[in-house]
Motif scaffolding. Structure first.
Motif, PDB file in Angstrom:
ATOM      1  N   MET A  40      47.716  62.076  57.478  1.00 25.87           N
ATOM      2  CA  MET A  40      47.177  61.791  56.153  1.00 25.87           C
ATOM      3  C   MET A  40      45.670  61.523  56.158  1.00 25.87           C
ATOM      4  N   SER A  41      45.096  61.347  57.324  1.00 24.29           N
ATOM      5  CA  SER A  41      43.697  60.902  57.375  1.00 24.29           C
ATOM      6  C   SER A  41      42.739  61.916  56.760  1.00 24.29           C
ATOM      7  N   HIS A  42      42.982  63.209  56.979  1.00 16.29           N
ATOM      8  CA  HIS A  42      42.065  64.201  56.405  1.00 16.29           C
ATOM      9  C   HIS A  42      42.163  64.234  54.882  1.00 16.29           C
ATOM     10  N   SER A  43      43.362  63.949  54.347  1.00 17.01           N
ATOM     11  CA  SER A  43      43.493  63.908  52.890  1.00 17.01           C
ATOM     12  C   SER A  43      42.672  62.759  52.317  1.00 17.01           C
ATOM     13  N   GLN A  44      42.554  61.654  53.061  1.00 19.77           N
ATOM     14  CA  GLN A  44      41.698  60.552  52.611  1.00 19.77           C
ATOM     15  C   GLN A  44      40.250  61.022  52.489  1.00 19.77           C
ATOM     16  N   GLU A  45      39.766  61.693  53.518  1.00 17.10           N
ATOM     17  CA  GLU A  45      38.391  62.193  53.503  1.00 17.10           C
ATOM     18  C   GLU A  45      38.183  63.186  52.363  1.00 17.10           C
ATOM     19  N   LYS A  46      39.112  64.113  52.218  1.00 17.00           N
ATOM     20  CA  LYS A  46      38.980  65.165  51.205  1.00 17.00           C
ATOM     21  C   LYS A  46      38.982  64.601  49.791  1.00 17.00           C
ATOM     22  N   PHE A  47      39.974  63.768  49.483  1.00 19.58           N
ATOM     23  CA  PHE A  47      40.121  63.303  48.104  1.00 19.58           C
ATOM     24  C   PHE A  47      39.064  62.275  47.723  1.00 19.58           C
ATOM     25  N   PHE A  48      38.664  61.430  48.664  1.00 12.00           N
ATOM     26  CA  PHE A  48      37.583  60.501  48.352  1.00 12.00           C
ATOM     27  C   PHE A  48      36.259  61.254  48.187  1.00 12.00           C
ATOM     28  N   SER A  49      36.021  62.268  49.009  1.00 13.78           N
ATOM     29  CA  SER A  49      34.781  63.033  48.863  1.00 13.78           C
ATOM     30  C   SER A  49      34.754  63.771  47.527  1.00 13.78           C
ATOM     31  N   GLU A  50      35.920  64.252  47.069  1.00  9.05           N
ATOM     32  CA  GLU A  50      35.976  64.922  45.772  1.00  9.05           C
ATOM     33  C   GLU A  50      35.612  63.970  44.635  1.00  9.05           C
ATOM     34  N   GLU A  51      36.066  62.724  44.730  1.00 10.87           N
ATOM     35  CA  GLU A  51      35.722  61.741  43.699  1.00 10.87           C
ATOM     36  C   GLU A  51      34.247  61.355  43.779  1.00 10.87           C
ATOM     37  N   ILE A  52      33.723  61.213  44.980  1.00 10.60           N
ATOM     38  CA  ILE A  52      32.317  60.871  45.155  1.00 10.60           C
ATOM     39  C   ILE A  52      31.425  61.992  44.629  1.00 10.60           C
ATOM     40  N   LYS A  53      31.875  63.238  44.799  1.00 15.73           N
ATOM     41  CA  LYS A  53      31.098  64.405  44.345  1.00 15.73           C
ATOM     42  C   LYS A  53      30.867  64.397  42.835  1.00 15.73           C
ATOM     43  N   LYS A  54      31.745  63.722  42.099  1.00 18.64           N
ATOM     44  CA  LYS A  54      31.582  63.680  40.650  1.00 18.64           C
ATOM     45  C   LYS A  54      30.319  62.901  40.263  1.00 18.64           C
ATOM     46  N   LYS A  55      29.894  61.999  41.135  1.00 15.03           N
ATOM     47  CA  LYS A  55      28.658  61.245  40.900  1.00 15.03           C
ATOM     48  C   LYS A  55      27.508  61.786  41.737  1.00 15.03           C
ATOM     49  N   TYR A  56      27.843  62.224  42.953  1.00 12.21           N
ATOM     50  CA  TYR A  56      26.839  62.777  43.866  1.00 12.21           C
ATOM     51  C   TYR A  56      27.284  64.188  44.256  1.00 12.21           C
ATOM     52  N   PRO A  57      26.857  65.209  43.505  1.00 12.19           N
ATOM     53  CA  PRO A  57      27.377  66.577  43.658  1.00 12.19           C
ATOM     54  C   PRO A  57      27.207  67.202  45.037  1.00 12.19           C
ATOM     55  N   ASN A  58      26.272  66.705  45.825  1.00 14.38           N
ATOM     56  CA  ASN A  58      26.047  67.292  47.149  1.00 14.38           C
ATOM     57  C   ASN A  58      26.907  66.658  48.239  1.00 14.38           C
ATOM     58  N   ALA A  59      27.702  65.684  47.887  1.00 11.45           N
ATOM     59  CA  ALA A  59      28.564  65.019  48.871  1.00 11.45           C
ATOM     60  C   ALA A  59      29.586  66.002  49.429  1.00 11.45           C
ATOM     61  N   TYR A  60      29.924  65.819  50.704  1.00 11.68           N
ATOM     62  CA  TYR A  60      30.927  66.706  51.313  1.00 11.68           C
ATOM     63  C   TYR A  60      31.596  65.989  52.480  1.00 11.68           C
ATOM     64  N   CYS A  61      32.783  66.483  52.847  1.00 15.09           N
ATOM     65  CA  CYS A  61      33.457  65.977  54.040  1.00 15.09           C
ATOM     66  C   CYS A  61      33.453  67.096  55.075  1.00 15.09           C
ATOM     67  N   ASP A  62      33.144  66.738  56.318  1.00 16.79           N
ATOM     68  CA  ASP A  62      33.018  67.740  57.377  1.00 16.79           C
ATOM     69  C   ASP A  62      34.342  67.923  58.117  1.00 16.79           C
ATOM     70  N   GLY A  63      34.866  66.827  58.643  1.00 18.76           N
ATOM     71  CA  GLY A  63      36.161  66.898  59.308  1.00 18.76           C
ATOM     72  C   GLY A  63      36.106  67.241  60.779  1.00 18.76           C
ATOM     73  N   ARG A  64      34.962  67.740  61.258  1.00  9.88           N
ATOM     74  CA  ARG A  64      34.880  68.102  62.668  1.00  9.88           C
ATOM     75  C   ARG A  64      34.673  66.871  63.548  1.00  9.88           C
ATOM     76  N   THR A  65      35.204  66.940  64.768  1.00  5.87           N
ATOM     77  CA  THR A  65      35.050  65.851  65.720  1.00  5.87           C
ATOM     78  C   THR A  65      33.574  65.588  65.985  1.00  5.87           C
ATOM     79  N   GLY A  66      33.192  64.321  65.925  1.00  6.51           N
ATOM     80  CA  GLY A  66      31.814  63.947  66.185  1.00  6.51           C
ATOM     81  C   GLY A  66      30.933  63.932  64.957  1.00  6.51           C
ATOM     82  N   GLN A  67      31.458  64.424  63.839  1.00  8.68           N
ATOM     83  CA  GLN A  67      30.697  64.452  62.595  1.00  8.68           C
ATOM     84  C   GLN A  67      31.161  63.323  61.671  1.00  8.68           C
ATOM     85  N   ALA A  68      30.287  62.921  60.772  1.00 10.44           N
ATOM     86  CA  ALA A  68      30.663  61.880  59.806  1.00 10.44           C
ATOM     87  C   ALA A  68      31.779  62.400  58.909  1.00 10.44           C
ATOM     88  N   ASP A  69      32.679  61.511  58.497  1.00 11.83           N
ATOM     89  CA  ASP A  69      33.794  61.931  57.652  1.00 11.83           C
ATOM     90  C   ASP A  69      33.316  62.406  56.292  1.00 11.83           C
TER      91      ASP A  69
END
Length: 229
Positions: A45-74
């Motif tokens: 479930m952890s990737h769904s946390q990153e994805k769905f929270f980033s989608e909500e954050i994007k509504k205020k900050y359109p350039n926000a994104y989730c990477d998901g790769r090892t070593g990268q920020a969520d």
């Protein structure tokens, strides 16, 4: 002030519970019991946390994104130069929640924001905690066998916490209120009070202990309206 809001958190949790409902159905269809191992469930479930929270954050900050790769920020939010690490955890069998972080990452970045989603075994009640600028000083040194995972020092880190869903109280506060109530009850009857002076003394000793003890935190979950799980 947190750039992640309670409204964002509730919307993201609703999406996560919808995703979990489908994941649970898939596993059950193959005769696999996903709740036999909540740590593995949380990993799924952890990737769904990153994805769905980033989608909500994007509504205020359109350039926000989730990477998901090892070593990268969520989650990365370029507009405000922020990186957000996401963690999902379930209550331990012996009680309480283990809030951990990768010690090497903390040391390399020097400070980092964290978003912890805490849930029950059934994935139906939640608490969301946002921590601003945590450092290695807010965590303990990893113990041997911990694979580099460091436990949060809640007494320090909670000073940097914004509670977005659920609530946080302390065992200290609960015990102090309980002992004060017991003292008031003893004092209601003067005759009883004079006969039980030693008991009163012990109550005051316990009261002094909890007033000076390191804070022990109680994290309370709540059901999110609209949760689909």
């Amino acid at each position: 002030m947190s750039y992640v809001t309670s409204e964002m958190s509730r919307a993201a949790i609703e999406s996560m519970t919808d995703f979990y409902k489908n994941l649970l159905s898939l596993y059950e269809g193959y005769g696999i019991k996903i709740l036999n191992d909540t740590c593995r469930r949380n990993s799924l479930m952890s990737h769904s946390q990153e994805k769905f929270f980033s989608e909500e954050i994007k509504k205020k900050y359109p350039n926000a994104y989730c990477d998901g790769r090892t070593g990268q920020a969520d989650i990365v939010i370029p507009e405000i130069s922020k990186e957000l690490e996401c963690k999902l955890t379930t209550r331990r069998a012996k009680g309480g929640y283990s809030l951990q972080a990768d010690y090497a990452t903390l040391k390399r970045k020097e400070s980092c924001d964290f978003l912890y989603v805490l849930t029950d075994r059934e994935f139906s009640s939640f608490s969301v905690l946002f921590f601003n600028n945590l450092t290695i000083d807010d965590f303990s040194i990893p113990s041997p066998g911990s694979r580099g995972k460091s436990k949060m020092n809640k007494a320090k880190a909670m000073k940097k916490c914004t509670v977005l869903i659920g609530s946080v109280s302390t065992q200290n506060e609960f015990q102090i209120n309980k002992i004060n109530e017991a003292i008031r009850n003893e004092k209601k009857d003067p005759i009883k009070f004079n006969r039980r002076k030693r008991k009163i003394e012990k109550l005051y000793e316990r009261l002094d202990h909890w007033k000076t003890a390191t804070d022990r935190f109680l994290i309370n979950l709540e059901r999110v309206n609209g949760s689909k799980a």
